[in-house]
Design a protein around this motif. Structure first.
Motif, PDB file in Angstrom:
ATOM      1  N   ASN A 178      33.324  17.357   0.312  1.00 53.71           N
ATOM      2  CA  ASN A 178      31.747  17.603   0.215  1.00 53.71           C
ATOM      3  C   ASN A 178      31.325  16.479   0.140  1.00 53.71           C
ATOM      4  N   LYS A 179      31.780  15.228   0.701  1.00 56.50           N
ATOM      5  CA  LYS A 179      30.984  14.060   0.810  1.00 56.50           C
ATOM      6  C   LYS A 179      31.140  13.443   2.294  1.00 56.50           C
ATOM      7  N   ASN A 180      30.031  13.087   2.927  1.00 54.52           N
ATOM      8  CA  ASN A 180      29.986  12.671   4.583  1.00 54.52           C
ATOM      9  C   ASN A 180      29.855  11.219   4.267  1.00 54.52           C
ATOM     10  N   ILE A 181      30.416  10.200   5.191  1.00 54.76           N
ATOM     11  CA  ILE A 181      29.972   8.858   5.446  1.00 54.76           C
ATOM     12  C   ILE A 181      29.786   8.695   6.729  1.00 54.76           C
ATOM     13  N   TYR A 182      28.835   7.812   7.067  1.00 54.77           N
ATOM     14  CA  TYR A 182      28.365   7.649   8.563  1.00 54.77           C
ATOM     15  C   TYR A 182      28.248   6.148   8.501  1.00 54.77           C
ATOM     16  N   ILE A 183      28.966   5.402   9.472  1.00 56.32           N
ATOM     17  CA  ILE A 183      28.719   4.312   9.827  1.00 56.32           C
ATOM     18  C   ILE A 183      28.139   3.845  11.018  1.00 56.32           C
ATOM     19  N   ILE A 184      27.062   2.826  11.251  1.00 56.63           N
ATOM     20  CA  ILE A 184      26.902   2.493  12.570  1.00 56.63           C
ATOM     21  C   ILE A 184      27.176   1.070  12.880  1.00 56.63           C
TER      22      ILE A 184
END
Length: 199
Positions: free
Chosen positions: A187-193
């Motif tokens: 249930n947890k999303n992580i986005y990295i640029i």
């Protein structure tokens, strides 16, 4: 030759290096370096490898050795690899930590697809991650990297992992890239640029 290299006019660069050699251009190292870069830029890896091997006294040069190693790697149609790492601790944690992956790479034209199975045993937990990497090579030497992975138990690896990054060579000594990564832990999303630059 430098102007042709910077403008990525590799076909004309090959002809110019041959012309320079016929006219007794004194800097033979520069000819070998520029011609090797032209072969790499045109993705004529087999010809480039043969050319450097016929001038193997220049393999002492770090630049030519690096180009040679890259072309040998890129010229392989298929490759398999196995990696294993173990972390050992003395007092705070007597349990060893293990990481293992096996992958298989193959060519699709000039592009590369890699399938990989990752296994981790850490903190008394086991997990598996199946993933694929894809490298799409463009004619100008730029390339696109894409990745997708799916976890099995999601105790150590994310349930889904993905990445996309564009690589741009600059002046044949620098490379810059921009892209992103994504991880999903249920249930947890992580986005990295991500952006990078270096030799």
């Amino acid at each position: 030759m430098n102007i042709l290299l910077w403008s990525k006019n590799y076909n004309k660069l090959l002809k110019t290096t041959e012309l320079a050699q016929k006219n007794n251009y004194l800097n033979k190292y520069n000819i070998v370096l520029k011609k090797s870069l032209a072969y790499k830029g045109l993705a004529n890896y087999a010809e480039g490898i043969d050319y450097i091997e016929s001038n193997n006294n220049y393999l002492d040069s770090a630049a030519i050795k690096s180009i040679y190693s890259q072309m040998v790697r890129l010229n392989k149609d298929k490759a398999a690899s196995l990696y294993y790492a173990i972390d050992l601790f003395e007092k705070n944690n007597p349990n060893s930590q293990h990481l293992l992956y096996a992958d298989y790479a193959f060519k699709i034209g000039k592009h590369t697809l890699i399938g990989r199975l990752n296994y981790a045993n850490r903190f008394n937990l086991n997990d598996l991650l199946l993933e694929a990497d894809y490298y799409h090579l463009f004619r100008n030497g730029q390339y696109l990297y894409a990745n997708y992975g799916v976890g099995f138990k999601n105790d150590l690896f994310p349930q889904h992992r993905a990445g996309l990054e564009y690589f741009l060579p600059l002046f044949n000594t620098f490379e810059v890239s921009a892209g992103g990564r994504f991880m999903n832990f249920g249930n947890k999303n992580i986005y990295i640029i991500r952006g990078n630059g270096g030799k």
